[in-house]
Enzyme design. Structure first.
Site, PDB file in Angstrom:
ATOM      1  N   GLU A 317     100.183  24.437 115.499  1.00  0.00           N
ATOM      2  CA  GLU A 317     100.750  23.294 116.238  1.00  0.00           C
ATOM      3  C   GLU A 317     102.269  23.386 116.361  1.00  0.00           C
ATOM      4  OE1 GLU A 317      99.819  19.473 114.564  1.00  0.00           O
ATOM      5  OE2 GLU A 317      97.656  19.773 114.617  1.00  0.00           O
ATOM      6  N   GLY A 318     102.883  24.311 115.624  1.00  0.00           N
ATOM      7  CA  GLY A 318     104.343  24.338 115.514  1.00  0.00           C
ATOM      8  C   GLY A 318     104.828  23.685 114.229  1.00  0.00           C
TER       9      GLY A 318
END
Lengths: 349, 349
Positions: A317-318
């Protein structure tokens, strides 16, 4: 000339003189030289990227989450249903995912990009609709993408980097969402670091031994048909649309002279593609963390980039890259703001 | 009853029920369980400390830098002149040190406490004058502190923790300044983890082989006269006034039910003293990082606390702990803010 080629051509070598100036400035600050460890190297890198010493402290970090689906999901390489990609994109666009919580903490924006979702997401302010294909084909059976699809997705990533920088971002952060995307990542890492599938294939979101064996076998089989010396061909055969977009995003950031913080195994496998297309672009990247996926460490070693964090993360997702943002900002701030021995009247050793 | 004893008595065990509730909530969030690694443990710990799940996100981190001088400086264990302690205190009080730059980045306050400076610092708003003695005696020759001095310095630390919490701090962060204080730290670590001096003595700010040999020999000699089973006696013999104050600060935070982030080898050596005085207090501590000083890893292993960062830092001042603040905040924020599978309509694996 294509956008991809123009972007690769626009990436400049970091100026040695500015980096030397940064190293020299670091030695004048009131602290033992080297005592801030990796942050001293990051500070010099940021100066090189900015082309000035001290570099401005990044104030507007922007996370781009590239979302795509994967035909290889049909091989039962993950326990998660494919619709979870779309569900999580909706949750991110509503601010409910882990990356959103971290982004609020570190003052980053989140932009979600549909580059390869199997179904169209509901429109939302945080979401950009740039779909290239409704998921990849099954890499176990043949090429995951056509060359036209891969290039289109790369150019989506370049465009998003340019857009975010145009909107004021001064630090780009990679994110991803795609059920089964650790399979594509491990295949990219194996192909581009010339490793065995078993060395770089991991449990992703947490799979059992039987599923891991199947996942590894799928990757091994796909690797047999690869021409490893052509990075774009490797990307088409075993990559994902979000991997292609991430590779473009990494090149786009470098072309815009903006540092890019890499997240986990999805990002670093895309970085292998981008660095094969344009080796000097890697000077613009910072590894936010090293994920527990074995391919992440292999890719970072291959790229020669040391990770800032090692917290046992395996979400994507980062999230890991976003957590590293304050470290990058602190590195810049120290070089810019700390007093010098002469200025503060502190005696040297 | 003394303030020290009352503080130790006030430290409560973390409530199992709240920690279990936090673990159960973590399992309902829209992410694979365990995928946020160490941050999941931190989140549960914060709930236990707050006594509620989810725990509030810490919004007011406060760094306390305890400053002291060391008689062992006379043994030439460091190339830095002793006056640098005072000079750096002045620089910190003016906002010019590394810890100030990081504090500005992470939104923390900095309070500098003179607990043992050899000379009185000029008054400054950020500085609190709580001097117990104008430096320690030389630990190579005899006890560094009297028992009365050590207890007074411990109580300074307790007071500062209480004051900062009273002023609104909801996350305490340890810092230190004291030329030669890695010598005292290594002696504390060796004594309290029952290690050899050579295993836990490092190069501090960066000393050469001859100086390292002298430093190790000084510590070895001092260890011979120690009664290791009495932590307060060990502190008096080989500790520093800032070590005593830090130990008190760690106990004071625990007594106030506020988490405390540990910096490097100075803080973790003080934590060994505090944990020997009150073992359950360690449940309130978070290791911000592991310094390159070998004693830091030995102390953390002994305490059973895993560090968040490992960036090759060896500065002190609280710099490594301050860098970890956004990680702690993010851990709390994830548990408090991320959507659940049911709430977000995301299918489970």
């Amino acid at each position: 000339m294509s956008l991809l080629q123009r972007t690769v051509d626009a990436v400049e070598r970091l100026p040695d003189a500015v980096i030397e100036e940064a190293d020299a400035r670091q030695a004048r600050l009131t602290k033992p030289l080297g005592s801030m460890g990796m942050l001293e190297d990051i500070a010099s890198q940021l100066c090189g990227i900015a082309g000035t010493c001290p570099a401005p402290v990044p104030q507007h970090p922007a996370i781009a989450v590239f979302a795509g689906d994967h035909g290889v999901h049909a091989q039962r390489v993950t326990p998660w249903p494919q619709e979870v990609t779309l569900q999580m994109v909706a949750s991110m666009a509503a601010g409910g995912a882990v990356v959103n919580a971290i982004a609020r903490q570190v003052g980053a924006t989140v932009t979600v990009v549909d580059v390869g979702l199997a179904s169209a997401p509901a429109p939302a302010p945080m979401l950009r609709e740039r779909n290239v294909a409704r998921g990849t084909a099954d890499l176990a059976e043949g090429p995951a993408m056509t060359r036209a699809q891969a290039v289109a997705a790369l150019e989506v990533g370049i465009d998003i980097a340019r857009e975010l920088v145009g909107e004021g971002a001064d630090l780009l952060v990679t994110g991803d969402m795609g059920i089964a995307n650790t399979t594509a990542s491990a295949a990219l890492v194996a192909a581009l670091t010339r490793s065995e599938a078993a060395e770089v294939t991991g449990r992703g979101t947490g799979i059992d031994d039987a599923m891991l064996a199947r996942k590894t076998a799928v990757i091994e089989k796909a690797l047999c048909r690869l021409e490893r010396s052509d990075p774009l061909a490797v990307l088409c055969e075993v990559g994902g649309l979000e991997h292609a977009a991430l590779a473009g995003f990494l090149l786009g950031g470098a072309a815009e002279r903006v540092p890019v913080v890499l997240d986990g195994v999805i990002a670093v496998s895309a970085a292998l593609v981008a660095s094969a297309l344009c080796p000097r672009a890697a000077d613009y990247w910072i590894a936010g963390h090293v994920s527990v996926e074995p391919g992440a460490r292999a890719a970072l070693d291959h790229l020669g980039i040391a990770p800032l964090l090692d917290l046992g993360l395996r979400l994507g997702e980062g999230s890991g890259a976003a957590l590293a943002v304050p470290l990058v900002q602190s590195a810049a701030r120290i070089l810019a703001e700390v007093a010098t021995f002469d200025g503060a009247g502190v005696t040297r050793a």
